[in-house]
Design a protein around this motif. Structure first.
Motif, PDB file in Angstrom:
ATOM      1  N   SER A   1       0.146   7.836  -9.448  1.00  0.00           N
ATOM      2  CA  SER A   1      -0.333   9.214  -9.297  1.00  0.00           C
ATOM      3  C   SER A   1      -1.849   9.321  -9.129  1.00  0.00           C
ATOM      4  O   SER A   1      -2.335  10.312  -8.606  1.00  0.00           O
ATOM      5  CB  SER A   1       0.106  10.051 -10.497  1.00  0.00           C
ATOM      6  OG  SER A   1      -0.461   9.523 -11.689  1.00  0.00           O
ATOM      7  N   ASN A   2      -2.600   8.284  -9.533  1.00  0.00           N
ATOM      8  CA  ASN A   2      -4.059   8.389  -9.423  1.00  0.00           C
ATOM      9  C   ASN A   2      -4.654   7.396  -8.434  1.00  0.00           C
ATOM     10  O   ASN A   2      -5.852   7.152  -8.453  1.00  0.00           O
ATOM     11  CB  ASN A   2      -4.703   8.237 -10.804  1.00  0.00           C
ATOM     12  CG  ASN A   2      -4.483   6.846 -11.386  1.00  0.00           C
ATOM     13  OD1 ASN A   2      -3.547   6.158 -11.008  1.00  0.00           O
ATOM     14  ND2 ASN A   2      -5.343   6.445 -12.299  1.00  0.00           N
ATOM     15  N   ILE A   3      -3.813   6.829  -7.567  1.00  0.00           N
ATOM     16  CA  ILE A   3      -4.304   5.901  -6.543  1.00  0.00           C
ATOM     17  C   ILE A   3      -3.795   6.362  -5.182  1.00  0.00           C
ATOM     18  O   ILE A   3      -2.604   6.574  -4.994  1.00  0.00           O
ATOM     19  CB  ILE A   3      -3.848   4.452  -6.789  1.00  0.00           C
ATOM     20  CG1 ILE A   3      -4.355   3.948  -8.143  1.00  0.00           C
ATOM     21  CG2 ILE A   3      -4.342   3.538  -5.664  1.00  0.00           C
ATOM     22  CD1 ILE A   3      -3.845   2.572  -8.517  1.00  0.00           C
ATOM     23  N   SER A   4      -4.713   6.499  -4.253  1.00  0.00           N
ATOM     24  CA  SER A   4      -4.359   6.793  -2.871  1.00  0.00           C
ATOM     25  C   SER A   4      -4.587   5.515  -2.067  1.00  0.00           C
ATOM     26  O   SER A   4      -5.697   4.979  -2.056  1.00  0.00           O
ATOM     27  CB  SER A   4      -5.243   7.921  -2.338  1.00  0.00           C
ATOM     28  OG  SER A   4      -4.984   8.125  -0.974  1.00  0.00           O
ATOM     29  N   ALA A   5      -3.540   5.014  -1.436  1.00  0.00           N
ATOM     30  CA  ALA A   5      -3.636   3.745  -0.708  1.00  0.00           C
ATOM     31  C   ALA A   5      -3.350   3.957   0.773  1.00  0.00           C
ATOM     32  O   ALA A   5      -2.612   4.864   1.165  1.00  0.00           O
ATOM     33  CB  ALA A   5      -2.661   2.727  -1.286  1.00  0.00           C
ATOM     34  N   CYS A   6      -3.952   3.109   1.589  1.00  0.00           N
ATOM     35  CA  CYS A   6      -3.715   3.146   3.028  1.00  0.00           C
ATOM     36  C   CYS A   6      -3.903   1.737   3.583  1.00  0.00           C
ATOM     37  O   CYS A   6      -4.308   0.821   2.880  1.00  0.00           O
ATOM     38  CB  CYS A   6      -4.646   4.125   3.720  1.00  0.00           C
ATOM     39  SG  CYS A   6      -6.387   3.688   3.606  1.00  0.00           S
TER      40      CYS A   6
ATOM     41  N   ALA B   1      -2.805  11.135   1.924  1.00  0.00           N
ATOM     42  CA  ALA B   1      -1.498  10.486   1.829  1.00  0.00           C
ATOM     43  C   ALA B   1      -1.541   9.152   2.580  1.00  0.00           C
ATOM     44  O   ALA B   1      -2.382   8.951   3.457  1.00  0.00           O
ATOM     45  CB  ALA B   1      -0.428  11.383   2.434  1.00  0.00           C
ATOM     46  N   PHE B   2      -0.617   8.247   2.249  1.00  0.00           N
ATOM     47  CA  PHE B   2      -0.588   6.943   2.904  1.00  0.00           C
ATOM     48  C   PHE B   2      -0.546   7.106   4.424  1.00  0.00           C
ATOM     49  O   PHE B   2       0.156   7.956   4.962  1.00  0.00           O
ATOM     50  CB  PHE B   2       0.635   6.116   2.476  1.00  0.00           C
ATOM     51  CG  PHE B   2       0.737   4.854   3.285  1.00  0.00           C
ATOM     52  CD1 PHE B   2      -0.002   3.741   2.939  1.00  0.00           C
ATOM     53  CD2 PHE B   2       1.510   4.793   4.444  1.00  0.00           C
ATOM     54  CE1 PHE B   2       0.033   2.587   3.716  1.00  0.00           C
ATOM     55  CE2 PHE B   2       1.558   3.654   5.217  1.00  0.00           C
ATOM     56  CZ  PHE B   2       0.819   2.549   4.853  1.00  0.00           C
ATOM     57  N   ARG B   3      -1.284   6.228   5.077  1.00  0.00           N
ATOM     58  CA  ARG B   3      -1.235   6.113   6.534  1.00  0.00           C
ATOM     59  C   ARG B   3      -1.697   4.709   6.899  1.00  0.00           C
ATOM     60  O   ARG B   3      -2.602   4.170   6.280  1.00  0.00           O
ATOM     61  CB  ARG B   3      -2.153   7.142   7.196  1.00  0.00           C
ATOM     62  CG  ARG B   3      -2.148   7.056   8.717  1.00  0.00           C
ATOM     63  CD  ARG B   3      -2.877   8.233   9.332  1.00  0.00           C
ATOM     64  NE  ARG B   3      -3.118   8.019  10.745  1.00  0.00           N
ATOM     65  CZ  ARG B   3      -3.808   8.840  11.510  1.00  0.00           C
ATOM     66  NH1 ARG B   3      -4.326   9.953  11.004  1.00  0.00           N
ATOM     67  NH2 ARG B   3      -4.015   8.578  12.790  1.00  0.00           N
ATOM     68  N   ALA B   4      -1.052   4.119   7.881  1.00  0.00           N
ATOM     69  CA  ALA B   4      -1.507   2.847   8.443  1.00  0.00           C
ATOM     70  C   ALA B   4      -2.433   3.206   9.597  1.00  0.00           C
ATOM     71  O   ALA B   4      -1.989   3.603  10.663  1.00  0.00           O
ATOM     72  CB  ALA B   4      -0.330   2.006   8.912  1.00  0.00           C
ATOM     73  N   TRP B   5      -3.733   3.102   9.350  1.00  0.00           N
ATOM     74  CA  TRP B   5      -4.760   3.534  10.290  1.00  0.00           C
ATOM     75  C   TRP B   5      -5.177   2.410  11.226  1.00  0.00           C
ATOM     76  O   TRP B   5      -5.147   1.240  10.850  1.00  0.00           O
ATOM     77  CB  TRP B   5      -6.014   3.933   9.533  1.00  0.00           C
ATOM     78  CG  TRP B   5      -5.963   5.198   8.751  1.00  0.00           C
ATOM     79  CD1 TRP B   5      -5.584   5.334   7.444  1.00  0.00           C
ATOM     80  CD2 TRP B   5      -6.356   6.498   9.189  1.00  0.00           C
ATOM     81  NE1 TRP B   5      -5.715   6.641   7.060  1.00  0.00           N
ATOM     82  CE2 TRP B   5      -6.194   7.381   8.104  1.00  0.00           C
ATOM     83  CE3 TRP B   5      -6.846   6.995  10.396  1.00  0.00           C
ATOM     84  CZ2 TRP B   5      -6.492   8.727   8.186  1.00  0.00           C
ATOM     85  CZ3 TRP B   5      -7.139   8.341  10.483  1.00  0.00           C
ATOM     86  CH2 TRP B   5      -6.961   9.194   9.398  1.00  0.00           C
TER      87      TRP B   5
ATOM     88  N   ALA C   1       0.835  -1.208   0.000  1.00  0.00           N
ATOM     89  CA  ALA C   1       0.000   0.000   0.000  1.00  0.00           C
ATOM     90  C   ALA C   1       0.867   1.255   0.000  1.00  0.00           C
ATOM     91  O   ALA C   1       0.575   2.224  -0.716  1.00  0.00           O
ATOM     92  CB  ALA C   1      -0.948   0.000   1.200  1.00  0.00           C
ATOM     93  N   MET C   2       1.946   1.230   0.781  1.00  0.00           N
ATOM     94  CA  MET C   2       2.862   2.380   0.804  1.00  0.00           C
ATOM     95  C   MET C   2       3.449   2.627  -0.580  1.00  0.00           C
ATOM     96  O   MET C   2       3.510   3.763  -1.054  1.00  0.00           O
ATOM     97  CB  MET C   2       3.994   2.136   1.802  1.00  0.00           C
ATOM     98  CG  MET C   2       3.574   2.141   3.247  1.00  0.00           C
ATOM     99  SD  MET C   2       4.913   1.606   4.349  1.00  0.00           S
ATOM    100  CE  MET C   2       5.866   3.103   4.411  1.00  0.00           C
ATOM    101  N   ALA C   3       3.866   1.546  -1.241  1.00  0.00           N
ATOM    102  CA  ALA C   3       4.479   1.672  -2.561  1.00  0.00           C
ATOM    103  C   ALA C   3       3.466   2.163  -3.600  1.00  0.00           C
ATOM    104  O   ALA C   3       3.784   3.040  -4.413  1.00  0.00           O
ATOM    105  CB  ALA C   3       5.072   0.330  -2.988  1.00  0.00           C
ATOM    106  N   ILE C   4       2.270   1.602  -3.567  1.00  0.00           N
ATOM    107  CA  ILE C   4       1.231   2.032  -4.509  1.00  0.00           C
ATOM    108  C   ILE C   4       0.943   3.520  -4.332  1.00  0.00           C
ATOM    109  O   ILE C   4       0.858   4.274  -5.298  1.00  0.00           O
ATOM    110  CB  ILE C   4      -0.052   1.196  -4.329  1.00  0.00           C
ATOM    111  CG1 ILE C   4       0.181  -0.224  -4.846  1.00  0.00           C
ATOM    112  CG2 ILE C   4      -1.244   1.849  -5.027  1.00  0.00           C
ATOM    113  CD1 ILE C   4      -0.926  -1.201  -4.475  1.00  0.00           C
ATOM    114  N   ASP C   5       0.807   3.941  -3.090  1.00  0.00           N
ATOM    115  CA  ASP C   5       0.507   5.338  -2.812  1.00  0.00           C
ATOM    116  C   ASP C   5       1.626   6.253  -3.332  1.00  0.00           C
ATOM    117  O   ASP C   5       1.361   7.320  -3.868  1.00  0.00           O
ATOM    118  CB  ASP C   5       0.303   5.547  -1.312  1.00  0.00           C
ATOM    119  CG  ASP C   5      -0.263   6.915  -1.008  1.00  0.00           C
ATOM    120  OD1 ASP C   5      -1.479   7.106  -1.206  1.00  0.00           O
ATOM    121  OD2 ASP C   5       0.515   7.794  -0.581  1.00  0.00           O
ATOM    122  N   ALA C   6       2.872   5.810  -3.172  1.00  0.00           N
ATOM    123  CA  ALA C   6       4.006   6.631  -3.589  1.00  0.00           C
ATOM    124  C   ALA C   6       4.210   6.622  -5.109  1.00  0.00           C
ATOM    125  O   ALA C   6       4.615   7.637  -5.688  1.00  0.00           O
ATOM    126  CB  ALA C   6       5.280   6.136  -2.904  1.00  0.00           C
TER     127      ALA C   6
END
Length: 142
Positions: free
Chosen positions: A46-51, A97-101, A38-43
């Motif tokens: 450009s059109n995917i926000s992952a957490c 932005a990515f976050r582990a919630w 998820a961190m890598a996808i988010d970084a």
């Protein structure tokens, strides 16, 4: 075009903590790998926000019931993860932005929920932080 579409991806995986792997490496390899993905996808996308999303307590599922991991007093209902997931996907992906919630943090910070009693399987018992302490042995409620 599709390049203008923003997407939201939520992994059911824990925050990364090296202490968590002691005695649980095979199980956590896959779970922590999901968080890192998820961190890598988010970084990278450009059109995917992952957490990532992880429960504080054990959740009543077929696995916890059939494997005898606690009982009604130790569990919350799956609805807490459903509600937290809905809050996460409702966020504007361009601003998230990515976050582990943790489920409690999502509901507290994004929806203003401060009382989680209605998610208890046993209405008279507050479940302990089993799930988060499995992956973060030092975690304590504030």
């Amino acid at each position: 075009g599709l390049g203008d579409v923003y997407k939201r991806q939520v992994m059911m995986s824990p925050p990364v903590n090296a202490k968590a792997a002691v005695g649980k490496a095979p199980y956590l390899t896959s779970k922590l790998g999901m968080t890192l993905l998820a961190m890598a996808i988010d970084a990278e996308e450009s059109n995917i926000s992952a957490c990532a999303l992880w429960p504080v307590t054990a959740i009543k599922t077929a696995a916890t019931v059939n494997l005898g991991i606690g009982g009604e007093k130790d569990w919350r209902t799956p609805e807490i993860l459903g509600d937290a997931t809905l809050e996460l996907i409702a966020q504007d992906p361009k601003k998230a932005a990515f976050r582990a919630w943790l489920d409690e943090d999502v509901l507290r910070e994004l929806k203003g929920v401060t009382n989680f009693d209605h998610y208890r399987c046993d209405p008279t018992s507050e479940p302990g932080p089993f799930s988060i302490q499995m992956v973060d042995p030092d975690w304590q409620r504030a």
